[in-house]
Design a protein around this motif. Structure first.
Motif, PDB file in Angstrom:
ATOM      1  N   UNK A   1       0.063  41.035  -1.322  1.00 23.85           N
ATOM      2  CA  UNK A   1       1.486  40.954  -0.997  1.00 23.85           C
ATOM      3  C   UNK A   1       2.230  42.252  -1.277  1.00 23.85           C
ATOM      4  N   UNK A   2       1.672  43.102  -2.120  1.00 24.59           N
ATOM      5  CA  UNK A   2       2.348  44.359  -2.452  1.00 24.59           C
ATOM      6  C   UNK A   2       2.586  45.197  -1.203  1.00 24.59           C
ATOM      7  N   UNK A   3       3.833  45.474  -0.916  1.00 23.28           N
ATOM      8  CA  UNK A   3       4.197  46.335   0.206  1.00 23.28           C
ATOM      9  C   UNK A   3       4.201  45.647   1.556  1.00 23.28           C
ATOM     10  N   UNK A   4       3.875  44.355   1.617  1.00 26.83           N
ATOM     11  CA  UNK A   4       3.841  43.649   2.894  1.00 26.83           C
ATOM     12  C   UNK A   4       5.247  43.188   3.278  1.00 26.83           C
ATOM     13  N   UNK A   5       5.568  43.313   4.555  1.00 27.67           N
ATOM     14  CA  UNK A   5       6.888  42.930   5.046  1.00 27.67           C
ATOM     15  C   UNK A   5       6.937  41.466   5.474  1.00 27.67           C
ATOM     16  N   UNK A   6       5.779  40.909   5.892  1.00 26.32           N
ATOM     17  CA  UNK A   6       5.749  39.538   6.398  1.00 26.32           C
ATOM     18  C   UNK A   6       4.541  38.800   5.827  1.00 26.32           C
ATOM     19  N   UNK A   7       4.626  37.476   5.818  1.00 30.59           N
ATOM     20  CA  UNK A   7       3.520  36.656   5.327  1.00 30.59           C
ATOM     21  C   UNK A   7       2.255  36.874   6.150  1.00 30.59           C
ATOM     22  N   UNK A   8       2.427  37.090   7.439  1.00 25.26           N
ATOM     23  CA  UNK A   8       1.267  37.344   8.298  1.00 25.26           C
ATOM     24  C   UNK A   8       0.488  38.564   7.797  1.00 25.26           C
ATOM     25  N   UNK A   9       1.201  39.618   7.392  1.00 28.65           N
ATOM     26  CA  UNK A   9       0.555  40.815   6.866  1.00 28.65           C
ATOM     27  C   UNK A   9      -0.164  40.515   5.555  1.00 28.65           C
ATOM     28  N   UNK A  10       0.439  39.686   4.721  1.00 25.92           N
ATOM     29  CA  UNK A  10      -0.182  39.293   3.447  1.00 25.92           C
ATOM     30  C   UNK A  10      -1.494  38.560   3.708  1.00 25.92           C
ATOM     31  N   UNK A  11      -1.471  37.606   4.624  1.00 26.60           N
ATOM     32  CA  UNK A  11      -2.674  36.828   4.919  1.00 26.60           C
ATOM     33  C   UNK A  11      -3.760  37.684   5.564  1.00 26.60           C
ATOM     34  N   UNK A  12      -3.374  38.575   6.479  1.00 25.47           N
ATOM     35  CA  UNK A  12      -4.356  39.476   7.086  1.00 25.47           C
ATOM     36  C   UNK A  12      -5.011  40.349   6.029  1.00 25.47           C
ATOM     37  N   UNK A  13      -4.232  40.855   5.098  1.00 29.19           N
ATOM     38  CA  UNK A  13      -4.771  41.682   4.024  1.00 29.19           C
ATOM     39  C   UNK A  13      -5.694  40.859   3.126  1.00 29.19           C
ATOM     40  N   UNK A  14      -5.287  39.659   2.789  1.00 28.75           N
ATOM     41  CA  UNK A  14      -6.069  38.785   1.914  1.00 28.75           C
ATOM     42  C   UNK A  14      -7.403  38.394   2.560  1.00 28.75           C
TER      43      UNK A  14
END
Length: 106
Positions: free
Chosen positions: A5-18
């Motif tokens: 979640x660090x530095x992510x603008x949207x939840x979609x970005x958080x999930x893609x990173x995870x």
């Protein structure tokens, strides 16, 4: 999840990173059994990589097909062009008979 979640603008970005959505997965042919990927690379079709092929060509051919059948859309092979007449010559013959094009990069 916090690190994703660090530095992510949207939840979609958080999930893609995870989920490592943009990761490149490296697997052996045996480990890839049952999985499917858009693109599969066979890195180094040469005798040193397929050393067990000469001991059991039938099993080696099965392993080869397990690996190549993981590709859903694209399959790319690399080789150093030195082992075309050795123990794995059958693999190159099968690829040629299947019409797999060769691109030489020198």
């Amino acid at each position: 999840m916090r690190a994703s979640a660090d530095g992510a603008a949207e939840w979609r970005d958080v999930l893609d990173e995870f989920e490592c959505a943009d990761a490149v997965v490296l697997l052996t042919a045996h480990r890839s059994k049952g999985l499917e990927y858009h693109t599969v690379f066979f890195l180094g079709i040469h005798e040193r990589q397929w050393w067990a092929y000469k001991n059991d060509p039938r099993e080696g051919t099965s392993t080869f097909f397990v690996g190549l059948s993981r590709a859903a859309h694209r399959l790319i092979f690399t080789t150093d062009q030195t082992d075309r007449t050795g123990p794995i010559a059958d693999l190159f013959t099968m690829l040629a008979e299947a019409g797999v094009p060769e691109i030489n990069h020198r």
